[in-house]
Design a protein around this motif. Structure first.
Motif, short mmCIF file in Angstrom:
data_model
loop_
_atom_site.label_atom_id
_atom_site.label_comp_id
_atom_site.label_asym_id
_atom_site.label_seq_id
_atom_site.Cartn_x
_atom_site.Cartn_y
_atom_site.Cartn_z
N GLY A 1 -13.01 -8.09 18.68
CA GLY A 1 -12.02 -7.09 18.34
C GLY A 1 -11.70 -7.00 16.86
O GLY A 1 -12.03 -7.88 16.07
N THR A 2 -11.02 -5.92 16.53
CA THR A 2 -10.59 -5.66 15.15
C THR A 2 -9.07 -5.64 15.11
O THR A 2 -8.43 -4.88 15.84
N ALA A 3 -8.49 -6.48 14.26
CA ALA A 3 -7.04 -6.49 14.06
C ALA A 3 -6.71 -5.50 12.95
O ALA A 3 -7.31 -5.53 11.88
N THR A 4 -5.76 -4.61 13.23
CA THR A 4 -5.39 -3.58 12.26
C THR A 4 -3.94 -3.78 11.82
O THR A 4 -3.02 -3.79 12.65
N PHE A 5 -3.76 -3.95 10.52
CA PHE A 5 -2.44 -4.15 9.93
C PHE A 5 -2.12 -2.95 9.05
O PHE A 5 -2.93 -2.55 8.21
N ALA A 6 -0.95 -2.36 9.24
CA ALA A 6 -0.46 -1.32 8.34
C ALA A 6 0.32 -2.01 7.22
O ALA A 6 1.33 -2.68 7.48
N VAL A 7 -0.16 -1.88 5.99
CA VAL A 7 0.41 -2.62 4.86
C VAL A 7 1.04 -1.66 3.86
O VAL A 7 0.77 -0.45 3.87
N THR A 8 1.90 -2.20 3.00
CA THR A 8 2.54 -1.37 1.98
C THR A 8 2.09 -1.73 0.57
O THR A 8 2.46 -1.04 -0.38
N TRP A 9 1.33 -2.81 0.40
CA TRP A 9 0.74 -3.08 -0.90
C TRP A 9 -0.49 -2.17 -1.06
O TRP A 9 -1.02 -1.65 -0.09
N ASP A 10 -0.93 -2.01 -2.28
CA ASP A 10 -2.13 -1.22 -2.52
C ASP A 10 -3.13 -2.06 -3.30
O ASP A 10 -2.76 -3.00 -4.01
N VAL A 11 -4.37 -1.72 -3.16
CA VAL A 11 -5.45 -2.47 -3.81
C VAL A 11 -5.29 -2.41 -5.32
O VAL A 11 -5.11 -1.34 -5.90
#
Length: 593
Positions: A91-101
């Motif tokens: 499976g693939t774990a998906t995190f919605a993040v607020t930092w940017d690359v």
């Protein structure tokens, strides 16, 4: 180390999560971003040998001991994995993040966009105990690249034995070569010479790789919290080849659990599991960190089960209440602050605020329980800026006397003190920036009313971000500020950086010769009991002098999809933050789908 990361940048790691955090420390602790203080505690002292160390802070969870009641349901500070569940791969774990690359060079910043990706790809010499088995009121240093370590009796030398079979990921230019003590020396020497983490290494005399699996670090003087930053997110071990080739800003190739596949600003980052990870099998196949800064969009995606975790989802108890109504099967834990973030802070260069009677009166006018009941809807705690976990076994209360004489609410006595100080008609112009309604706006509105009833005019004026921080960070505010305390993992951040008269982290302008002397003593005292006695004197003196008047802090929450297993964001002073530390639990993370 001075931590200049203000609450908006600490955001999810510290401020919202528990408005400074939740659980408690032991051997380690917080941090802020590129400016974060170090963090740690001392109960059993530095390790003299072995494979793990509990550094000083052990504490009871509070009342109730296991968590916080939310809508009639106990939401624990931590919780075990459900019985009968066997971890499975895939499976693939998906995190919605607020930092940017951003740049991936971990020496250049402590912001999420810089250090989160390295912490997924790289390892640290040491680590903090995390996950379902972690004590939320204790920070424990555990092995990582170092399988064991010893400290010399004089506290000046640390000798680390490294894991012998570690290899770099099989990607050019490291090409799967063997990891060695020389790699740690390279990274630490680089941190000591350049970048934002230099303060962690200012006391280091030398770093020596005595053989391929032995590292020796010699200090100039004893430093009981020295191991803490080595276990933190700020000192990941990166390869010499990326630095020499000029690729360290845009590439990350490490010894860690995941291989970076792609990273794009505004989009996020993707990772595949490292097939031969030396610490054990990584169960998830891949990880997606999706940049999604809109809180409403994150919440909608979470409710639709399109993401496994969202940085802005359910971070307050009030939000958790609402989420439980639509998603009753979610997993959640709460975090009880052990330190304080915001306090009424005085310009102590003005005679008006140099009079201790005036400051004590302000403390007794503040009705902390009313602020918790109204502004925080009962989900808050009242605690000093100095973390109690470094001194006591359980949260101190006003009733216990451990918070001093002036923590109680007593308006009549406050008026007498103001009268004696010639401030019967006291006016308090105060500036603040609204980092969040529960942090600033709502409590300050309650305070204005409380002070008005006591005959004090509190003019709480909201200003913009730049105006506020240009005054607060530089200690240039004209009279009173609703100032934030820079957070850190270790004792020194709170008992040296915050109070020593010449420290840039002392934004309260405290000038106290006794505190200066004790601050110097505690930072090199390696006897845990003696150090605790010094800290207690500093605690008592600071509260007695009412140098800052702490406002209550909000209790925070963390929510997870019911299918996200093996992960818990618990840990005192932000030491285990979902904002930065995704990589630290990837060997235990699995998806029950």
């Amino acid at each position: 180390m001075v931590n200049d990361q203000e609450p908006s940048r600490l955001a999810h790691a510290l401020n919202r999560r528990t408005l400074l955090r939740g659980s408690a420390l032991a051997a380690g602790g917080v941090a802020a971003a590129a400016l974060l203080g170090c963090g740690s505690d001392e109960d059993e002292g530095p390790p003299t040998g072995g494979t793990a160390s509990t550094a000083t802070a052990t504490a009871q969870a509070g009342t109730p001991a296991d968590g916080i009641m939310v809508a009639g349901k106990l939401i624990p500070f931590n919780f075990p994995e459900p019985a009968g569940k066997t971890p499975k791969a895939g499976g693939t774990a998906t995190f919605a993040v607020t930092w940017d690359v951003s740049t991936m060079d971990p020496s250049k910043s402590a912001a999420g966009g810089t250090i989160t990706i390295p912490n997924i790809v790289y390892n640290r010499l040491l680590g903090f105990k995390r996950g379902p088995a972690a004590d939320p009121f204790k920070l424990e240093i555990v092995p990582e690249l170092a399988k064991s370590w010893e400290q010399s009796p004089d506290g000046l030398t640390y000798t680390f034995k490294l894991e012998p079979a570690v290899k770099w990921q099989n990607i050019a230019p490291v090409n799967g070569r063997a990891f060695s003590a020389a790699d740690v020396k390279f990274a630490y020497d680089r941190y000591a010479k350049e970048g934002v983490h230099r303060p962690y290494f200012t006391n280091v005399k030398s770093v020596d790789a005595t053989d391929a699996t032995t590292l020796k670090i010699t200090l100039n003087k004893p430093q009981p919290d020295f191991l803490v930053p080595l276990a933190s997110r700020y000192t990941t071990i990166h390869p010499k080849e990326l630095v020499d080739g000029g690729d360290i800003d845009k590439k990350a190739i490490g010894t860690g659990p995941m291989i970076l596949k792609g990273a794009d600003p505004g989009v996020g980052a993707t990772f595949d599991k490292s097939p031969d990870y030396w610490m054990g099998k990584v169960l998830i196949d891949s990880l997606v960190c999706k940049v999604q800064k809109d809180g409403a969009a994150q919440l909608a995606a979470f409710r639709a089960k399109q993401i496994d975790f969202g940085y802005t989802v359910g971070t307050t108890v009030i939000e958790l209440e609402a989420l439980l109504k639509t998603n009753p099967d979610i997993q959640a834990n709460t975090s009880r602050p052990v330190t304080n973030t915001f306090s009424l802070s005085f310009n102590l260069d003005l005679p008006k605020w140099q009079d201790v009677r005036t400051r004590r009166a302000i403390s007794m006018i503040m009705d902390r329980k009313e602020i918790i009941d109204i502004a925080l809807r009962t989900y808050g705690v009242s605690t000093p800026t100095m973390p109690w976990i470094f001194i006591f076994d359980k949260p101190p209360t006003a009733e216990s006397g451990l918070l001093g004489k002036w923590w109680k609410t007593d308006v009549a006595e406050a008026k007498k003190l103001l009268e004696a100080a010639g401030q019967a008609n006291l006016e308090m112009p105060m500036i603040y920036y609204n980092y969040g309604d529960s942090s600033n706006k709502a409590p300050n509105e309650v305070l204005v009313n409380q002070f008005q009833k006591a005959g004090v005019k509190l003019d709480a004026r909201a200003v913009d971000y730049t105006e506020f921080n240009s005054q607060w960070v530089g200690s240039k505010f004209p009279e009173v500020a609703d100032g934030w305390a820079a957070q850190g993992f270790d004792t020194d951040n709170f008992f040296y950086q915050h109070v020593r008269s010449d420290s840039p982290g002392n934004r309260w302008r405290i000038k106290d010769a006794e505190l200066d002397a004790w601050a110097d003593q505690q930072r090199s005292e390696i006897n845990p009991q003696k150090r605790k006695e010094i800290l207690r004197k500093m605690w008592d003196k600071t509260l007695d002098q009412a140098y800052r008047i702490e406002k209550p802090s909000a209790i925070a929450a963390t929510v997870y999809q019911p299918s996200l297993r093996g992960v818990r964001w618990v840990g005192v002073l932000g030491a285990n933050s979902y904002y930065y530390d995704i990589g630290a639990q990837l060997t235990s993370m699995w998806l029950d789908k």
